[in-house]
Motif scaffolding. Structure first.
Motif, PDB file in Angstrom:
ATOM      1  N   LEU A   8       1.106  -0.805  -0.008  1.00  0.00           N
ATOM      2  CA  LEU A   8      -0.062  -0.139   0.160  1.00  0.00           C
ATOM      3  C   LEU A   8       0.850   1.031   0.038  1.00  0.00           C
ATOM      4  N   HIS A   9       0.610   2.339  -0.843  1.00  0.00           N
ATOM      5  CA  HIS A   9       1.315   3.575  -0.584  1.00  0.00           C
ATOM      6  C   HIS A   9       0.052   4.851  -0.511  1.00  0.00           C
ATOM      7  N   ARG A  10       0.468   5.528   0.103  1.00  0.00           N
ATOM      8  CA  ARG A  10      -0.061   6.169   0.764  1.00  0.00           C
ATOM      9  C   ARG A  10       0.020   7.640   0.899  1.00  0.00           C
ATOM     10  N   SER A  11      -0.528   8.190   0.051  1.00  0.00           N
ATOM     11  CA  SER A  11      -0.554  10.150  -0.574  1.00  0.00           C
ATOM     12  C   SER A  11      -0.650  10.990   0.632  1.00  0.00           C
ATOM     13  N   ASP A  12       0.138  11.842   0.957  1.00  0.00           N
ATOM     14  CA  ASP A  12       0.760  13.456   1.464  1.00  0.00           C
ATOM     15  C   ASP A  12      -1.652  13.252   1.766  1.00  0.00           C
ATOM     16  N   ILE A  13      -1.216  14.020   3.128  1.00  0.00           N
ATOM     17  CA  ILE A  13      -1.842  14.188   3.722  1.00  0.00           C
ATOM     18  C   ILE A  13      -2.421  15.479   2.535  1.00  0.00           C
ATOM     19  N   LEU A  14      -4.022  15.391   3.195  1.00  0.00           N
ATOM     20  CA  LEU A  14      -4.960  16.229   1.889  1.00  0.00           C
ATOM     21  C   LEU A  14      -5.721  17.483   2.904  1.00  0.00           C
ATOM     22  N   ARG A  15      -5.139  18.185   3.400  1.00  0.00           N
ATOM     23  CA  ARG A  15      -5.791  19.390   4.598  1.00  0.00           C
ATOM     24  C   ARG A  15      -7.495  20.386   3.821  1.00  0.00           C
ATOM     25  N   LEU A  16      -8.251  19.560   4.726  1.00  0.00           N
ATOM     26  CA  LEU A  16      -9.586  20.135   3.683  1.00  0.00           C
ATOM     27  C   LEU A  16     -10.489  21.026   5.098  1.00  0.00           C
ATOM     28  N   ARG A  17     -10.554  21.986   3.947  1.00  0.00           N
ATOM     29  CA  ARG A  17     -12.167  23.245   5.255  1.00  0.00           C
ATOM     30  C   ARG A  17     -12.567  22.948   5.426  1.00  0.00           C
ATOM     31  N   ASP A  18     -13.169  23.503   6.870  1.00  0.00           N
ATOM     32  CA  ASP A  18     -14.667  22.931   7.329  1.00  0.00           C
ATOM     33  C   ASP A  18     -15.571  23.192   6.105  1.00  0.00           C
ATOM     34  N   HIS A  19     -17.165  22.344   6.291  1.00  0.00           N
ATOM     35  CA  HIS A  19     -18.098  22.877   5.767  1.00  0.00           C
ATOM     36  C   HIS A  19     -18.188  24.591   6.375  1.00  0.00           C
ATOM     37  N   PRO A  20     -19.369  24.976   5.559  1.00  0.00           N
ATOM     38  CA  PRO A  20     -19.557  26.116   5.961  1.00  0.00           C
ATOM     39  C   PRO A  20     -20.559  25.945   6.890  1.00  0.00           C
ATOM     40  N   GLU A  21     -21.333  25.318   6.819  1.00  0.00           N
ATOM     41  CA  GLU A  21     -22.739  25.112   8.080  1.00  0.00           C
ATOM     42  C   GLU A  21     -22.035  24.013   9.594  1.00  0.00           C
ATOM     43  N   ALA A  22     -20.796  23.611   9.289  1.00  0.00           N
ATOM     44  CA  ALA A  22     -20.475  22.690  10.559  1.00  0.00           C
ATOM     45  C   ALA A  22     -20.341  23.686  11.878  1.00  0.00           C
ATOM     46  N   CYS A  23     -20.519  22.917  12.680  1.00  0.00           N
ATOM     47  CA  CYS A  23     -20.242  23.417  13.915  1.00  0.00           C
ATOM     48  C   CYS A  23     -19.665  22.722  14.572  1.00  0.00           C
ATOM     49  N   THR A  24     -19.745  23.010  16.459  1.00  0.00           N
ATOM     50  CA  THR A  24     -18.523  22.501  17.696  1.00  0.00           C
ATOM     51  C   THR A  24     -19.969  22.162  18.452  1.00  0.00           C
ATOM     52  N   GLU A  25     -19.948  20.920  19.671  1.00  0.00           N
ATOM     53  CA  GLU A  25     -20.114  21.125  20.972  1.00  0.00           C
ATOM     54  C   GLU A  25     -20.701  21.953  21.560  1.00  0.00           C
ATOM     55  N   ASP A  26     -19.804  22.846  21.617  1.00  0.00           N
ATOM     56  CA  ASP A  26     -20.282  24.048  22.305  1.00  0.00           C
ATOM     57  C   ASP A  26     -21.364  24.925  21.663  1.00  0.00           C
ATOM     58  N   ARG A  27     -21.594  24.981  20.472  1.00  0.00           N
ATOM     59  CA  ARG A  27     -22.226  25.620  19.610  1.00  0.00           C
ATOM     60  C   ARG A  27     -23.456  24.533  18.969  1.00  0.00           C
ATOM     61  N   PHE A  28     -23.126  22.717  19.550  1.00  0.00           N
ATOM     62  CA  PHE A  28     -24.440  22.369  18.621  1.00  0.00           C
ATOM     63  C   PHE A  28     -26.441  22.365  18.844  1.00  0.00           C
ATOM     64  N   ALA A  29     -26.078  22.553  20.227  1.00  0.00           N
ATOM     65  CA  ALA A  29     -27.748  22.678  20.707  1.00  0.00           C
ATOM     66  C   ALA A  29     -28.351  24.126  19.900  1.00  0.00           C
ATOM     67  N   GLU A  30     -27.319  25.171  19.372  1.00  0.00           N
ATOM     68  CA  GLU A  30     -28.213  26.176  19.335  1.00  0.00           C
ATOM     69  C   GLU A  30     -28.150  25.870  17.748  1.00  0.00           C
ATOM     70  N   TRP A  31     -27.266  25.123  17.014  1.00  0.00           N
ATOM     71  CA  TRP A  31     -27.005  25.221  15.367  1.00  0.00           C
ATOM     72  C   TRP A  31     -29.074  23.854  15.477  1.00  0.00           C
ATOM     73  N   CYS A  32     -28.397  23.062  16.177  1.00  0.00           N
ATOM     74  CA  CYS A  32     -29.996  22.076  16.152  1.00  0.00           C
ATOM     75  C   CYS A  32     -31.039  22.836  16.264  1.00  0.00           C
ATOM     76  N   GLY A  33     -31.107  23.773  17.311  1.00  0.00           N
ATOM     77  CA  GLY A  33     -32.547  24.675  17.586  1.00  0.00           C
ATOM     78  C   GLY A  33     -33.144  24.947  16.476  1.00  0.00           C
ATOM     79  N   ARG A  34     -31.806  25.670  15.657  1.00  0.00           N
ATOM     80  CA  ARG A  34     -32.482  26.706  14.443  1.00  0.00           C
ATOM     81  C   ARG A  34     -32.435  25.531  13.064  1.00  0.00           C
ATOM     82  N   ARG A  35     -32.227  24.876  12.678  1.00  0.00           N
ATOM     83  CA  ARG A  35     -32.842  24.053  11.785  1.00  0.00           C
ATOM     84  C   ARG A  35     -34.138  23.341  12.629  1.00  0.00           C
TER      85      ARG A  35
END
Length: 111
Positions: A8-35
């Motif tokens: 197996l050959h692995r490539s370099d790690i590709l750094r990805l940006r978070d989705h614009p609608e991603a949230c964090t644990e501390d904002r999860f309840a608020e994020w869900c409430g809006r949806r």
């Protein structure tokens, strides 16, 4: 290096940006409430990998509020392609399971 019939050959790690609608644990309840206020039905994708099931869930009209997987690269990929909360956790660990349960209790997840 691992072998599976061939080396197996692995490539370099590709750094990805978070989705614009991603949230964090501390904002999860608020994020869900809006949806929920906008009429969304919320789902959780446990053992999500990079998001194959999440894609199908969203195509069926649901909103994936949280995904959980132990693999760091899978969760990075999921976080780049889907909004909501992407958590890295080993669900074999009772402490981690309790943390996930606490997070899920903050919102009305239907699926």
């Amino acid at each position: 290096m691992s072998y599976y019939g061939v080396k197996l050959h692995r490539s370099d790690i590709l750094r990805l940006r978070d989705h614009p609608e991603a949230c964090t644990e501390d904002r999860f309840a608020e994020w869900c409430g809006r949806r929920i206020e906008s009429g969304a039905r919320l789902a959780a994708d446990i053992f999500s990998g990079a998001g194959g099931l999440s894609l199908g869930i969203e195509q069926a009209g649901w909103t994936v509020a949280v995904s959980v997987d132990h693999d760091v690269r899978a969760q990075e990929t999921h976080r780049a392609n889907f909004g909501g909360l992407a958590l890295r956790a080993d669900l074999g660990d009772p402490v981690e399971r309790s943390r996930i349960i606490s997070v899920l209790r903050q919102a009305s997840v239907d699926l």
